[in-house]
Design a protein around this motif. Structure first.
Motif, PDB file in Angstrom:
ATOM      1  N   LYS A  37       0.889  -1.313  -0.132  1.00 17.68           N
ATOM      2  CA  LYS A  37       0.013  -0.027   0.137  1.00 17.68           C
ATOM      3  C   LYS A  37       0.854   1.192  -0.108  1.00 17.68           C
ATOM      4  O   LYS A  37       0.516   2.172  -0.787  1.00 17.68           O
ATOM      5  CB  LYS A  37      -0.894  -0.211   1.159  1.00 17.68           C
ATOM      6  N   SER A  40       2.379   1.531  -3.421  1.00 18.22           N
ATOM      7  CA  SER A  40       1.495   1.819  -4.594  1.00 18.22           C
ATOM      8  C   SER A  40       0.987   3.446  -4.352  1.00 18.22           C
ATOM      9  O   SER A  40       0.604   3.937  -5.307  1.00 18.22           O
ATOM     10  CB  SER A  40       0.242   0.792  -4.441  1.00 18.22           C
ATOM     11  N   ASP A  41       0.787   3.959  -3.149  1.00 20.39           N
ATOM     12  CA  ASP A  41       0.149   5.318  -2.688  1.00 20.39           C
ATOM     13  C   ASP A  41       1.191   6.122  -3.169  1.00 20.39           C
ATOM     14  O   ASP A  41       1.000   7.459  -3.175  1.00 20.39           O
ATOM     15  CB  ASP A  41      -0.248   5.331  -1.250  1.00 20.39           C
TER      16      ASP A  41
END
Length: 186
Positions: A37, A40-41
């Protein structure tokens, strides 16, 4: 006989240390999900704790003169308290890392800004899975003040990170540090 035993033991210890696991460790599924996460963020920061410049006569002279921090050598310098970082926030990258090495091309001398500093939107930004293990490899190019940088960062779920920075004006340098989610200031 005693010498042979000593050499045998030293060789065995060297073999055991060479086979020891590296920075990659098995992460729990929750840690892997949080890592994925964060990547990907595109909202994370690497805090550098070690600099590894290319060996040169100049760095060896500085090390021999005792001008490096305690516990450092010409090829591995402790920069834990320097505040050096590489930050990825959305499409932007920022870095302020101390630099140890040799400048290959002339440039304006500014003792306040002698490190590797850039801030902007990189070119050719990619994030790919590592060829070995469970980490990610970041690659990008960025220019700042007529100097170009090629940056490669290997990031692992254990938070261990290595960064390689090749410059158009300086010798290549490597950094080791830890990655964490970037908390924007409010």
């Amino acid at each position: 006989m005693k010498t042979r035993t000593t050499y045998g033991f030293a060789l065995l210890m060297l073999f055991v240390m060479a086979c020891a696991s590296g920075p990659r460790s098995q992460a729990t599924p929750a840690e892997l999900a949080a890592f994925e996460k964060m990547i990907s963020d595109k909202s994370f920061q690497v805090d550098a704790s070690w600099a590894q410049p290319m060996a040169s006569q100049g760095l060896n002279s500085i090390a021999n003169a005792g001008l490096l921090p305690r516990g450092s050598s010409a090829s591995r310098i402790d920069i834990a308290g320097s505040g050096g970082y590489l930050r990825i926030v959305g499409d932007s990258v920022m870095a302020d890392l101390p630099y140890f090495g040799e400048r290959q091309m002339g440039g304006a001398y500014n003792p306040q800004k002698g490190g590797i500093q850039f801030n902007g939107i990189p070119k050719e930004f990619t994030i790919e899975p590592n060829k070995k293990g469970d980490g990610k490899t970041l690659r990008f190019n960025i220019s700042q003040n007529q100097e170009g940088y090629r940056v490669i960062a290997q990031i692992y779920p254990s938070n261990y990170t290595t960064i390689t920075i090749a410059s158009t004006h300086r010798t290549t340098i490597w950094y080791q540090g830890t990655v964490s989610e970037y908390e924007r200031e409010k």
